[in-house]
Design a protein around this motif. Structure first.
Motif, short mmCIF file in Angstrom:
data_model
loop_
_atom_site.label_atom_id
_atom_site.label_comp_id
_atom_site.label_asym_id
_atom_site.label_seq_id
_atom_site.Cartn_x
_atom_site.Cartn_y
_atom_site.Cartn_z
N HIS A 487 0.85 -1.19 0.00
CA HIS A 487 0.00 0.00 0.00
C HIS A 487 0.90 1.24 0.00
N PRO A 488 0.97 1.96 -1.12
CA PRO A 488 1.81 3.17 -1.18
C PRO A 488 1.38 4.20 -0.15
N ARG A 489 2.38 4.86 0.41
CA ARG A 489 2.11 5.93 1.39
C ARG A 489 2.94 7.15 1.01
N GLU A 490 2.40 8.30 1.33
CA GLU A 490 3.06 9.54 0.93
C GLU A 490 4.36 9.73 1.70
N GLY A 491 5.48 9.78 0.96
CA GLY A 491 6.77 10.03 1.56
C GLY A 491 7.28 8.90 2.44
N GLN A 492 6.66 7.73 2.40
CA GLN A 492 7.09 6.60 3.23
C GLN A 492 7.14 5.34 2.37
N GLU A 493 7.71 4.31 2.98
CA GLU A 493 7.69 3.02 2.31
C GLU A 493 6.28 2.45 2.35
#
Length: 708
Positions: A487-493
C-alpha cells in the motif's frame, strides 16, 4: 687577381700533372708540416706547396721576401698574404682556397649535411635534363669545392665521360664501391620511408663508360650497390634525424564530423580507449563524456551481471516527493538517455571494487607478525557496513529479499517483512502451525506493473495497492500460498499486508525447501518426495520419487528440477514427464543445499565441500574447500561469477565461481549456526540460530537505486 674558383687544380687537368718522380721530388723539398696539413686520403682538392711558384725551392723558406710572390708586378701584393693552415710560410690569398665551413644544425636539408643540393652539376652530367628540381649531389661537388678521384669531375661538362686520374684512388673508393654506396646505405637505413623514392634525373652509379648503371629515366639502381668497408664514419640523412615538429602531420577528423557520426564512432571503443579520448582535447572530452557513449559501455557489462531497472527511477522520485500529485505525474518510466550513464558506470565499478579484495580480509588476529607487516603494505580492504536486525523470538531459518524489503521465516512460526534500508519491521504474518522452514516470493512486485504508459493515472490509481505472491513451507507439512499487498504511502515506504490464498497439503513430512517461477511451484520434504504444483490452478501436477532420504533442497530452471538429498545424491528431473534425466554422485556425505541457474548446479554438503557441476554433462567442474563444518546455504550469480556460502562454522564466504578461489571471508557476523544466506549486487543478508538477521552493505555512500 685570380679568384679561388679560377685557380687551376691539378686534380682536374691531366696536362698539369708531372710524372710520379717529379711529384715525389717536390714532396721531398716541401715543408713536412705544410704537406701533412694540406693533404688528405681522398687526394687534396686544396692548394699544396707543389702548386706554388718555386724559385729555386726557396719560395718555401720562411725568409722569402714578400716581393717573391709579386705575380703581376704590384709590390702591394704582400698586403694580401696570409698564413695557410697555420704553416710557417705565407702564400698569396689568391693562391689559397678556403675550406668550406662545417655544417650547422638546420631544418633545411640544403644547409645541413655533406650531401648537398646542387642542381648545377647535373647540367654537366645530364645536359638534356630541362627541369630545375634540386637534386642531391652525393659527392659530385663543383670545381673548387671537393675532388674525388675516379669519379666524375669538371671535365664531364665537356666529354660526358670521366677522365682517368693519375692520382692514386682512395682506399675507401676502391674497396666495396667507395663512399657513395656507403652514403646511400646510410640514407636508406636512416630513412625507411624513402626506400622506394627516386628523384628523376639523378645518374645511376653504373653508367656506360663508368662504374655506374643509369636507368632510362635517370634513376639509380641503389639496390645493387655494395656495402661500405666500414672504415669511415656513418653518414645519415639529416631529413631522417631532424624533424620539424612545427609541421602539420594530420587533421582532427573526429572534430570535423557531425556529432552523430562522431558519437557512433566512439561507441565502438572500449573503456581504456574512451578514457584516453577524454584527455585528447576539449572537443574529444565533450564527445567522450556523452551519455550515449557510456550507455553503450554499460550495456556491454550486462554479461558480467550489470543491470539497471529504469522503473525504479520513477519509484525513487515518488518516495522523495512529499506531493502525491507530483508523485503520480512521475510514475512513468524515463527514457534511457535521461539516465546519467557515466555516473552509473563509475558507481558500479566502485561497487565491484569493494567486493573484490584479498582473502585474508578481517583475519588479522590469525596472521603472524611477518604476514601482518606484509598486509600493512596492501591498501586497506573495503569493510561493508553491518546492520543487525532483531525481532524474531526464535531461530530464523529462511529469508528472501529484493530491492526494498526482506522477508524471513522463523521457528517462532511467524513471517516478518523488514525494510532493507532501515531494518524496521513492516509486517508480521501468522498462518503455519509449525516452524517456517522455507519461503519464496515475487521480487519487487509493487513496481512490476509500471509500464511507462501510466503517466496519466490519477491519484487514486497511484495509491492503489499492488498485489504480490508469496509461498511458504513449514514443519507442519503444508505449503501456504499468500497474497501480498503493498500500500503506497506519501513520503514513506509502502505498508505490507497479506492473506492466505490456499494451503497445499500433499507432503507427509516437513517441507524443507521451495522454488517458484511463472509456471510451477516445487516443494521437497522429509518424506523423500518432490511435489510439482501448477501456479495458476494450484493443482498437483506430478510427484518425483527416487531419493532414499530426506530431500533437503531443490533447484528449478525452466522445465528441469534438481534435488539434493541426505542420501548423498542429487537427481536431475524433467518436470513435464517426471522422468529422471541424470543422477550426480560426488559428495562423501549428505547434501544440505543446492542452486540451479542456467547450466550450472552448485551443491553444499555435510562433507564441508562445495561442488560446481555441469547440468548438461553431469561433470564436476570444480570443488571449493574452505568451510570447517556443514555448508548449510549458498547462492550464486553465473554472470558475475560471484558465489556466497554460509556454514555451521559461523562464517560467510565469497568465492570466485570461475576459478574456485576464495575472495572474501566474514567472521563474527553471527554467534551461532548460519541457516540461510542471500546476496545481490551490493548486499549480503544472512540469518542464524542466534535469531539475528545480518545485512552486510557494500553500497555505503553510493546511489545504487537503479541496479538489479
Amino acid at each position: 687577381m685570380a679568384t679561388p674558383s679560377q685557380v687551376p687544380f691539378p686534380t682536374y687537368h691531366d696536362d698539369t700533372y708531372e710524372d710520379d718522380n717529379a711529384r715525389h721530388s717536390h714532396a721531398s723539398n716541401a715543408t713536412p708540416r705544410f704537406s701533412y696539413l694540406l693533404n688528405s686520403v681522398l687526394g687534396s682538392p686544396f692548394l699544396t706547396t707543389s702548386d706554388l711558384p718555386n724559385d729555386a725551392d726557396t719560395a718555401y723558406a720562411p725568409s722569402i721576401p714578400m716581393h717573391a710572390f709579386d705575380i703581376d708586378g704590384d709590390a702591394d701584393d704582400g698586403a694580401d698574404m696570409e698564413d695557410v693552415d697555420g704553416a710557417f710560410a705565407s702564400v698569396p690569398r689568391s693562391f689559397t682556397v678556403t675550406r668550406p665551413p662545417s655544417p650547422t644544425p638546420s631544418f633545411r636539408t640544403d644547409t645541413f649535411s655533406i650531401v648537398n643540393w646542387n642542381p648545377n652539376i647535373y647540367n654537366f652530367v645530364l645536359p638534356h635534363a630541362t627541369d630545375t628540381t634540386p637534386r642531391c649531389s652525393m659527392g659530385f661537388l663543383p670545381p673548387g669545392r671537393r675532388t674525388v678521384s675516379g669519379y666524375p669531375s669538371a671535365q664531364w661538362g665537356k666529354q660526358h665521360t670521366p677522365s682517368a686520374s693519375p692520382l692514386k684512388p682512395s682506399r675507401s673508393l676502391t674497396i666495396g664501391m667507395g663512399i657513395l654506396p656507403r652514403i646511400w646505405d646510410a640514407l636508406r637505413d636512416g630513412s625507411p620511408a624513402k626506400k622506394g623514392r627516386r628523384r628523376p634525373g639523378i645518374p645511376s652509379w653504373r653508367d656506360a663508360g663508368s662504374d655506374f648503371d643509369y636507368h632510362s629515366d635517370g634513376s639509380i639502381d641503389y639496390a645493387n650497390l655494395q656495402p661500405l668497408d666500414g672504415e669511415e664514419g656513418e653518414l645519415i640523412d639529416d631529413e631522417a634525424c631532424f624533424i620539424d615538429v612545427r609541421a602539420i602531420t594530420g587533421m582532427d577528423i573526429l572534430s570535423h564530423l557531425p556529432t552523430e557520426l562522431a558519437l557512433e564512432l566512439l561507441s565502438y571503443l572500449d573503456l581504456p580507449s574512451i578514457l584516453a579520448c577524454l584527455r585528447v582535447s576539449k572537443t574529444w572530452n565533450r564527445l567522450a563524456r556523452d551519455n550515449s557513449v557510456w550507455r553503450v559501455l554499460f550495456s556491454r557489462k550486462e554479461r558480467d551481471g550489470w543491470g539497471v531497472d529504469l522503473r525504479r527511477a520513477s519509484r525513487a522520485s515518488s518516495l522523495s516527493s512529499p506531493n502525491p500529485s507530483l508523485s503520480a505525474s512521475r510514475s512513468f518510466v524515463p527514457a534511457p538517455l535521461e539516465i546519467k550513464w557515466y555516473d552509473l558506470y563509475r558507481t558500479r565499478t566502485e561497487l565491484d571494487r569493494r567486493w573484490s579484495n584479498y582473502p585474508s580480509a578481517g583475519l588479522s588476529a590469525d596472521l603472524s607478525d611477518d604476514a601482518m607487516a606484509e598486509q600493512k603494505a596492501v591498501p586497506k580492504v573495503w569493510e561493508p557496513q553491518v546492520m543487525r536486525i532483531s525481532g524474531h523470538s526464535d531461530s530464523v531459518y529462511c529469508l528472501e529479499f529484493d530491492s526494498s524489503r526482506i522477508i524471513t521465516g522463523s521457528r517462532d512460526r511467524t513471517i516478518k517483512v523488514w525494510s532493507l534500508k532501515t531494518g524496521q519491521c513492516l509486517a508480521t504474518f501468522s498462518g503455519h502451525r509449525g516452524s517456517v522452514l522455507c519461503l519464496k516470493f515475487d521480487r519487487d512486485w509493487d513496481i512490476a506493473e509500471d509500464t511507462g504508459c501510466d503517466n496519466g493515472m490519477n491519484n487514486v490509481d497511484a495509491l492503489a495497492p499492488r498485489k504480490g505472491f508469496l509461498v511458504t513451507g513449514s514443519s507442519d507439512c503444508t505449503v501456504c500460498v499468500w497474497n501480498l499487498y503493498a500500500h503506497p504511502r506519501e513520503g514513506q515506504e509502502p505498508a505490507i499486508t497479506a492473506d492466505v490464498k490456499a494451503v497445499l497439503r500433499a507432503h507427509s513430512g516437513g517441507v524443507l525447501d521451495l522454488r517458484i517461477d511463472s509456471r510451477w511451484i516445487v516443494s521437497c520434504s522429509k518424506d523423500a518426495l518432490i511435489r510439482v504444483w501448477d501456479r495458476e490452478t494450484l493443482e498437483l501436477r506430478t510427484t518425483l520419487r527416487g531419493h532414499e532420504g530426506p530431500v533437503n533442497a531443490v533447484g528449478l530452471q525452466g522445465d528441469r528440477v534438481v534435488s539434493a538429498s541426505g542420501d548423498g545424491k542429487m537427481i536431475l528431473w524433467d518436470v513435464a514427464s517426471g522422468e529422471r534425466l541424470r543422477t550426480f554422485e560426488g559428495h562423501d556425505r549428505g547434501l544440505a543445499c543446492i542452486e540451479f541457474k542456467e547450466d550450472l548446479i552448485v551443491t553444499g554438503s555435510n562433507d564441508c565441500k562445495i561442488k560446481v557441476w555441469d547440468a548438461n554433462t553431469g561433470a564436476c567442474l570444480r570443488t571449493l574447500v574452505g568451510h570447517d563444518y556443514l555448508v548449510r546455504a549458498l547462492t550464486f550469480d553465473p554472470r558475475s561469477g560471484r558465489l556466497v556460502s554460509a556454514s555451521y562454522d559461523k562464517t560467510v564466504k565469497v568465492w570466485d565461481l570461475h576459478s574456485g578461489k576464495l575472495v572474501r571471508e566474514f567472521r563474527g557476523c553471527h554467534v551461532s549456526h548460519i541457516f540461510d544466506v542471500r546476496f545481490d549486487h551490493c548486499r549480503i543478508v544472512s540469518t542464524s540460530h542466534d535469531r539475528k538477521i545480518v545485512v552486510l552493505d557494500f553500497s555505503e555512500g553510493l546511489d545504487t537505486s537503479l541496479f538489479v
